[in-house]
Write a protein that holds these residues in place. Structure first.
Motif, mmCIF file in Angstrom:
data_model
loop_
_atom_site.group_PDB
_atom_site.id
_atom_site.type_symbol
_atom_site.label_atom_id
_atom_site.label_comp_id
_atom_site.label_asym_id
_atom_site.label_seq_id
_atom_site.Cartn_x
_atom_site.Cartn_y
_atom_site.Cartn_z
ATOM 1 N N VAL A 87 -2.250 1.037 7.141
ATOM 2 C CA VAL A 87 -2.465 -0.156 6.256
ATOM 3 C C VAL A 87 -3.513 -1.093 6.328
ATOM 4 O O VAL A 87 -4.311 -0.807 7.633
ATOM 5 C CB VAL A 87 -1.052 -1.146 7.018
ATOM 6 N N HIS A 88 -4.237 -1.647 5.951
ATOM 7 C CA HIS A 88 -5.794 -1.113 6.446
ATOM 8 C C HIS A 88 -5.803 -3.309 5.465
ATOM 9 O O HIS A 88 -5.142 -3.386 4.316
ATOM 10 C CB HIS A 88 -7.188 -0.866 5.361
ATOM 11 N N SER A 89 -6.698 -4.161 6.139
ATOM 12 C CA SER A 89 -7.907 -5.340 5.543
ATOM 13 C C SER A 89 -7.920 -4.958 3.804
ATOM 14 O O SER A 89 -8.538 -4.366 3.575
ATOM 15 C CB SER A 89 -8.469 -6.081 6.053
ATOM 16 N N ASP A 90 -7.089 -6.814 3.372
ATOM 17 C CA ASP A 90 -7.707 -5.965 1.512
ATOM 18 C C ASP A 90 -7.210 -7.255 0.784
ATOM 19 O O ASP A 90 -6.242 -7.839 0.637
ATOM 20 C CB ASP A 90 -6.595 -5.056 1.036
ATOM 21 N N GLY A 91 -8.712 -8.566 0.773
ATOM 22 C CA GLY A 91 -7.873 -9.469 -0.318
ATOM 23 C C GLY A 91 -7.629 -9.192 -1.567
ATOM 24 O O GLY A 91 -6.791 -10.511 -1.435
ATOM 25 N N GLY A 92 -7.951 -8.356 -2.032
ATOM 26 C CA GLY A 92 -7.443 -8.294 -3.583
ATOM 27 C C GLY A 92 -6.141 -8.179 -3.636
ATOM 28 O O GLY A 92 -5.478 -8.818 -4.188
ATOM 29 N N GLN A 93 -5.068 -7.124 -2.063
ATOM 30 C CA GLN A 93 -3.882 -6.875 -2.352
ATOM 31 C C GLN A 93 -3.292 -8.905 -1.917
ATOM 32 O O GLN A 93 -2.416 -8.793 -2.440
ATOM 33 C CB GLN A 93 -3.957 -6.158 -1.878
ATOM 34 N N MET A 94 -4.271 -9.298 -0.762
ATOM 35 C CA MET A 94 -3.325 -9.692 -1.275
ATOM 36 C C MET A 94 -3.142 -10.978 -1.733
ATOM 37 O O MET A 94 -2.544 -12.043 -1.609
ATOM 38 C CB MET A 94 -4.973 -10.792 0.276
ATOM 39 N N ALA A 95 -4.413 -11.324 -2.465
ATOM 40 C CA ALA A 95 -4.267 -11.914 -4.129
ATOM 41 C C ALA A 95 -3.441 -11.557 -4.984
ATOM 42 O O ALA A 95 -2.092 -12.952 -5.001
ATOM 43 C CB ALA A 95 -5.500 -11.706 -4.262
ATOM 44 N N GLU A 96 -2.799 -10.456 -5.037
ATOM 45 C CA GLU A 96 -2.248 -9.805 -5.216
ATOM 46 C C GLU A 96 -0.637 -10.126 -5.560
ATOM 47 O O GLU A 96 0.483 -11.331 -5.862
ATOM 48 C CB GLU A 96 -2.071 -8.381 -6.061
ATOM 49 N N LEU A 97 -0.397 -10.397 -3.967
ATOM 50 C CA LEU A 97 0.821 -10.433 -2.909
ATOM 51 C C LEU A 97 1.132 -12.324 -3.995
ATOM 52 O O LEU A 97 2.188 -12.241 -3.545
ATOM 53 C CB LEU A 97 0.773 -10.212 -1.455
ATOM 54 N N ALA A 98 0.314 -13.214 -3.338
ATOM 55 C CA ALA A 98 0.116 -14.173 -3.483
ATOM 56 C C ALA A 98 1.009 -14.660 -4.882
ATOM 57 O O ALA A 98 1.559 -16.288 -4.429
ATOM 58 C CB ALA A 98 -0.795 -14.874 -3.337
ATOM 59 N N GLN B 285 1.545 -0.813 0.195
ATOM 60 C CA GLN B 285 0.357 -0.116 -0.343
ATOM 61 C C GLN B 285 1.135 1.429 -0.138
ATOM 62 O O GLN B 285 0.517 1.893 -0.582
ATOM 63 C CB GLN B 285 -1.062 0.054 0.934
ATOM 64 N N TYR B 286 2.034 0.990 0.497
ATOM 65 C CA TYR B 286 3.123 2.076 0.539
ATOM 66 C C TYR B 286 3.587 2.831 -0.337
ATOM 67 O O TYR B 286 3.757 3.741 -1.210
ATOM 68 C CB TYR B 286 4.580 2.095 1.816
ATOM 69 N N LEU B 287 3.875 1.975 -1.413
ATOM 70 C CA LEU B 287 4.552 1.608 -2.417
ATOM 71 C C LEU B 287 3.354 2.182 -3.968
ATOM 72 O O LEU B 287 3.442 2.693 -4.641
ATOM 73 C CB LEU B 287 5.351 0.575 -3.277
ATOM 74 N N PHE B 288 2.043 1.027 -4.070
ATOM 75 C CA PHE B 288 1.706 1.280 -4.826
ATOM 76 C C PHE B 288 0.756 2.311 -4.774
ATOM 77 O O PHE B 288 -0.295 2.582 -5.756
ATOM 78 C CB PHE B 288 1.445 0.004 -5.856
ATOM 79 N N ASP B 289 -0.130 2.542 -3.766
ATOM 80 C CA ASP B 289 -1.527 3.191 -3.381
ATOM 81 C C ASP B 289 -1.429 4.492 -2.874
ATOM 82 O O ASP B 289 -1.912 5.446 -3.531
ATOM 83 C CB ASP B 289 -2.032 2.839 -1.915
#
Length: 322
Positions: free
Chosen positions: A267-278, A144-148
């Motif tokens: 920082v906040h919860s975000d399943g979509g970004q978790m999927a991108e990290l995956a 989130q820091y880098l891309f948001d």
């Protein structure tokens, strides 16, 4: 049925963490019940345990007791709540759960935890639960820091202070996915680790002050903070950004004179970004550094280790075998 969990009934040091039996939670609408295999440790866990004594008083939130820490979980879905779609029983998942909602947080230091489906992603098949539990908060903070917030563009120069820590080692790797030139600042004992992660230049802060040898950085991420954070101002070019991940003194008026902008966010919860990290993990672009692993019953020892500092990667509680 009862389950094991770690809770605190009073604020204080690691010794207030109590390993005890409690009833398991039930998933609400849009939630699933997870059999937790591993839970990651993060600074908010020990800040909350100490009633945020290290946070400016005006910003403190007092958790309701008894309190179960833990926002980072990796485990297996064992039940679905009403209106929970997109996941099925037996799915291996990981995520940052209900953060930054402190009183209704993840409660991950337990054998079972509930989580909104929207906060979870499927765990990479090649990643065990211990490593997966090291990803959520630190990985999402870096992402989130880098891309948001900063919206990193290809080819920029990035300096990460505290590069070997939980957030730091993800910042290094995620910045490299954008083709950044990455300078990592850490203790010399972390040099090999950070070289493996792709840092282009390593600075051992115990022998060299980065502010003496680095100039014209586009984006600086300071995961350490503290009263001397302002020492990094000369490192940045005019028009550069400084992103504090923790509280620090940065002489903001002087920074404004130098044309330096402060860019940060919670920082906040975000399943979509978790999927991108995956996806990035599965593609081999990101790896998870693990400092140490403790059984759930030894959560107090894990907190002691965390507060010793000089962490390389993440500390994780093992709750169940993979």
């Amino acid at each position: 049925m009862m389950m094991k969990a770690v809770r605190l009934h009073a604020f204080g040091g690691p010794e207030v963490l109590t390993y005890e039996e409690v009833p398991p939670p039930e998933p609400g609408p849009g939630e699933v019940l997870i059999r937790v295999h591993a839970a990651g440790l993060n600074p908010p866990d020990w800040y909350a345990r100490a009633n945020f004594a290290n946070i400016p008083e005006a910003m403190r939130l007092t958790p309701r007791l008894p309190f179960t820490p833990g926002s980072d979980v990796s485990g297996v879905v064992v039940a679905l709540g009403p209106e929970a779609t997109g996941l099925a029983e037996g799915d291996a998942v990981f995520g940052l759960v209900r953060f930054p909602d402190l009183d209704n947080g993840g409660r991950g230091y337990a054998e079972y935890a509930t989580a909104p489906v929207a906060h979870l992603a499927r765990k990479p098949a090649g990643l065990d639960h211990v490593h997966a539990a090291g990803v959520p908060m630190a990985g999402l903070t870096a992402y989130q820091y880098l891309f948001d917030h900063v919206r990193l563009e290809p080819g920029k120069t990035v300096l990460v202070n505290g590069a070997a820590g939980g957030v730091g080692h993800f910042l290094v790797q995620l910045a490299k996915t954008k083709g950044a030139y990455v300078i990592g600042v850490a203790s010399g004992r972390h040099e090999a680790f950070l070289r493996e992660l792709g840092v282009d230049r390593f600075i051992d802060y115990t022998t060299t002050a980065a502010e003496d040898v680095v100039r014209d950085v586009d984006h600086l991420f300071d995961t350490v903070g503290g009263p001397q954070g302002h020492r990094f101002l000369p490192v940045l070019r005019r028009g550069g950004t400084l992103s504090p991940v923790f509280f620090g003194e940065y002489h903001r008026e002087r920074a404004a004179e130098l044309g330096i902008a402060f860019v940060s966010g919670q920082v906040h919860s975000d399943g979509g970004q978790m999927a991108e990290l995956a996806r990035l993990i599965e593609a081999g672009h990101v790896r998870v550094g693990i400092d140490s692993v403790f059984p759930l019953a030894e959560a107090a020892k894990a907190h002691e280790r965390a507060e010793q500092g000089h962490i390389q990667g993440k500390i994780v509680l093992r709750v169940a075998e993979d």
